[in-house]
Design a protein around this motif. Sequence first.
Motif, PDB file in Angstrom:
ATOM      1  N   CYS A 654      51.659  49.018  43.378  1.00 15.88           N
ATOM      2  CA  CYS A 654      50.784  48.480  42.330  1.00 15.88           C
ATOM      3  C   CYS A 654      50.574  49.491  41.208  1.00 15.88           C
ATOM      4  N   ILE A 655      50.468  50.783  41.578  1.00 22.74           N
ATOM      5  CA  ILE A 655      50.284  51.829  40.570  1.00 22.74           C
ATOM      6  C   ILE A 655      51.548  51.964  39.718  1.00 22.74           C
ATOM      7  N   GLU A 656      52.725  51.925  40.357  1.00 16.35           N
ATOM      8  CA  GLU A 656      53.996  52.025  39.622  1.00 16.35           C
ATOM      9  C   GLU A 656      54.176  50.856  38.660  1.00 16.35           C
ATOM     10  N   LEU A 661      43.200  46.955  37.791  1.00 16.59           N
ATOM     11  CA  LEU A 661      42.363  47.241  38.956  1.00 16.59           C
ATOM     12  C   LEU A 661      41.943  45.965  39.671  1.00 16.59           C
ATOM     13  N   SER A 662      41.713  44.899  38.920  1.00 16.73           N
ATOM     14  CA  SER A 662      41.263  43.644  39.527  1.00 16.73           C
ATOM     15  C   SER A 662      42.290  43.070  40.494  1.00 16.73           C
ATOM     16  N   VAL A 664      44.006  44.746  42.722  1.00 11.41           N
ATOM     17  CA  VAL A 664      43.974  45.420  44.019  1.00 11.41           C
ATOM     18  C   VAL A 664      42.593  45.373  44.661  1.00 11.41           C
ATOM     19  N   LEU A 665      41.564  45.045  43.877  1.00 11.89           N
ATOM     20  CA  LEU A 665      40.206  45.010  44.412  1.00 11.89           C
ATOM     21  C   LEU A 665      39.965  43.759  45.249  1.00 11.89           C
ATOM     22  N   ASP A 666      39.070  43.888  46.220  1.00  4.96           N
ATOM     23  CA  ASP A 666      38.491  42.719  46.853  1.00  4.96           C
ATOM     24  C   ASP A 666      37.844  41.886  45.745  1.00  4.96           C
ATOM     25  N   PRO A 667      38.172  40.580  45.639  1.00  2.00           N
ATOM     26  CA  PRO A 667      37.597  39.757  44.562  1.00  2.00           C
ATOM     27  C   PRO A 667      36.072  39.819  44.508  1.00  2.00           C
ATOM     28  N   PHE A 668      35.431  40.022  45.659  1.00  2.00           N
ATOM     29  CA  PHE A 668      33.974  40.086  45.663  1.00  2.00           C
ATOM     30  C   PHE A 668      33.473  41.295  44.882  1.00  2.00           C
ATOM     31  N   LEU A 669      34.227  42.413  44.927  1.00  2.00           N
ATOM     32  CA  LEU A 669      33.808  43.619  44.218  1.00  2.00           C
ATOM     33  C   LEU A 669      33.960  43.479  42.711  1.00  2.00           C
ATOM     34  N   ALA A 670      34.811  42.552  42.285  1.00  2.00           N
ATOM     35  CA  ALA A 670      35.003  42.363  40.853  1.00  2.00           C
ATOM     36  C   ALA A 670      33.728  41.885  40.173  1.00  2.00           C
ATOM     37  N   GLN A 671      32.795  41.343  40.959  1.00  2.00           N
ATOM     38  CA  GLN A 671      31.526  40.894  40.397  1.00  2.00           C
ATOM     39  C   GLN A 671      30.622  42.077  40.037  1.00  2.00           C
ATOM     40  N   GLU A 672      30.808  43.200  40.716  1.00  2.00           N
ATOM     41  CA  GLU A 672      29.919  44.349  40.528  1.00  2.00           C
ATOM     42  C   GLU A 672      30.532  45.313  39.511  1.00  2.00           C
ATOM     43  N   ASP A 674      29.270  47.114  37.319  1.00  2.00           N
ATOM     44  CA  ASP A 674      28.599  48.395  37.116  1.00  2.00           C
ATOM     45  C   ASP A 674      29.049  49.447  38.114  1.00  2.00           C
ATOM     46  N   THR A 675      29.848  49.064  39.092  1.00  2.00           N
ATOM     47  CA  THR A 675      30.333  50.023  40.094  1.00  2.00           C
ATOM     48  C   THR A 675      31.794  50.414  39.868  1.00  2.00           C
ATOM     49  N   GLU A 676      32.385  49.971  38.778  1.00  2.00           N
ATOM     50  CA  GLU A 676      33.819  50.194  38.569  1.00  2.00           C
ATOM     51  C   GLU A 676      34.175  51.675  38.581  1.00  2.00           C
ATOM     52  N   ASP A 677      33.363  52.515  37.951  1.00  2.00           N
ATOM     53  CA  ASP A 677      33.653  53.959  37.911  1.00  2.00           C
ATOM     54  C   ASP A 677      33.636  54.552  39.313  1.00  2.00           C
ATOM     55  N   GLU A 678      32.664  54.112  40.133  1.00  2.00           N
ATOM     56  CA  GLU A 678      32.597  54.616  41.504  1.00  2.00           C
ATOM     57  C   GLU A 678      33.810  54.173  42.308  1.00  2.00           C
TER      58      GLU A 678
END
Length: 714
Positions: A654-656, A661-662, A664-672, A674-678
């Motif tokens: 995915c990096i290559e 970022l969306s 590779v993320l769990d779709p549920f985390l895409a809602q948060e 404000d936590t993207e930097d973390e």
Amino acid sequence: MASSLSSSLPCPLFFLFLLCNTSLLLVVGGLNSEGTALISFKAGIRDDPAGSLRNWNSSDQDPCSWNGITCRGGSVAALSLPKKKLVGYLSSALGSLRSLRHVNLRNNRLFGSLPASLFAARQLQSLVLYGNFLSGSLPPEIGELLYLQSLDLSGNLFAGPIPSSLIHCKRLKALVLSHNNFTGSLPLGFGGSLAELEKLDLSYNGFSGPIPTDVGNLTNLQGTLGLSHNRFSGSIPPSLGNLPETVYIDLTYNNLSGPVPQNGALENRGPTAFIGNPGLCGPPLKNSCPPEVPSSNPFRPINYSPPALEGNSTHSGSSSSRLSNAAVIAFVASDVVGIGLIALVFFYFYCKAIASVGAKEDGETSEKRPKGRKECMCFRKEDSETSPDSIEHHELVSLDRNVPFDLDELLKASAFVLGKSGIGIVYKVVLDDGLTLAVRTLGEGGSQRFKEFQTEVEAIGKVRHPNIVTLRAYYWSINEKLLIYDYIPNGNLSAMIHGKTGTRNSTPLSWEVRLKIMKGIAKGLAFLHEISPKKYVHGDLKPNNVLLGPDVEPYISDFGVGHLANIAGGSPFLQSDRIAVEKIQGQHSDVAFGPIMSKGSGYQAPEASMMLKPSQKWDVYSFGVILLELISSRSPLVLLDTVEMDLVSWFHLCIEEKKPLSDVLDPFLAQELDTEDEIIAVLKIALVCVQANPEKRPSMRHVTDTLERLINRN
């Protein structure tokens, strides 16, 4: 020019021209309707101490760049502002957001009622409002949310009954209404209609009436069925026995009565699940049921009654008398046989004593023989220590001064299977006083290696850390070896991420909880590597071996179990593997090893297949894979079209390909948002941990310090 134009146009046409141009200006430069609805929400917020709504400006064309807002296809899909200390009420205008799927306003200070018009947003999939001061009743319009999967209203001031329309939300997976003031009985068809539920917590309310029998249809439940601290009455439905055996059924502090059913998931339960119900009786409770109450044993005929309660006819009396005489004769005969056997045993040892004394003692007087017999029958300390491995041990050895139970209590306790593996079976055991333990069996054999087992198990028993499962005691005999641990109630991390086998994924974890789990695992592993009495290598770190406590705090389990199983004779390794591991352990006695991971597990370091000596860097690699799994919620082995690759390789791909970022993320985390930097910071830590070269991987102490700084920064 405007004046000349206006003078040349009739008055009505001039106003029409002005109106059209004004409308055009509004379309070009004004906020769209979704943004206007969110500005109404902002208007209902009286205090925003963290400035979370500071960039919500009506001069923007759309709200997609605002804090806490996620858009999909240009429409608002999520509103997520947890733990922002917002004070105010919920605006009914949120219901006009037709594409809204997720609302997360947990742990704020919202008050007032839940507006019925909120449920006009028919696409809602999750509504998380726990930890506020919301009150009033739950509007019946909630039944119109046919896509709703997660509803968490816990920790508020809601009152009144649950609307019967809730059963129309057939896709619900998580229903959490605990710590409110809900009353009344559960809607008819509650269990049958909400069969997809994986989490149900109704505790600490005022629900009354009987527990619906169809609650037993909730076969997808996980964790705890929370019905405690309510006013449920009547008997416990035997249908609750149809629930999965791994579900803890908490019925404490209600008004339930009658016998406790002893079938399925209710069988062999400890008393702790039923306390606070004075009307309950029968096992596992100490108060027995009165004679007129039918037995709850499903295998006993309904018309069965004990012989002592049958009629007083002559035939019954004589039959009972004959049975009593026969029983007395049998008891007497068994006593005689028992005494005879004991006498034979004493005679046998007496003969051995006489023979061991020799010819000299044959001529001794009878007054000296008791002394010789005493020396033979009583093991001297030095004799018992000459060959300790040849002695059969039948006692529970405590590794903690505060262990409040003995072997008899353990063997008599209620138990059921938690899991099975190549090493042995793990049981949940509930003692009579309510103490719950986890007991692992290690198989048979190994009678010549007790000293080795004792040394290893006592070293493991000295490990004490808040993120490591504590070994409390052990038992050794030729036919059985047991390890007794603290019981950790919320299952393992794999089930929490992916759901248990054969079911859909469990309720998604928030980023805050995931970060807490990561930090706890890192701390426990760093302790094993550097601070514990021995420098341990776990060797089999994976989500299955990370257990979760009541507050989702992680506990590392099973370190050292593989080696103990090998000593105990119940090792899952092939003979060649066993010899290799023993050889390593003989060469490196200062390090304790866990079992070697199976090839292709997805958590195994690349060098593990080429080396016999386990390394702490193996554990660092496994920890990195767990981080990637928590970020993506993907399995450790990813199926890409028809090709299977491990999670690490998939991330590198995915990096290559420079995927966003969306992807590779769990779709549920895409809602948060404000936590993207973390999330990105943790992803970088994970990628360093899974480097192919073990020398480039950080130590777990360094990883722990980095995560600590990341958490304390917020």
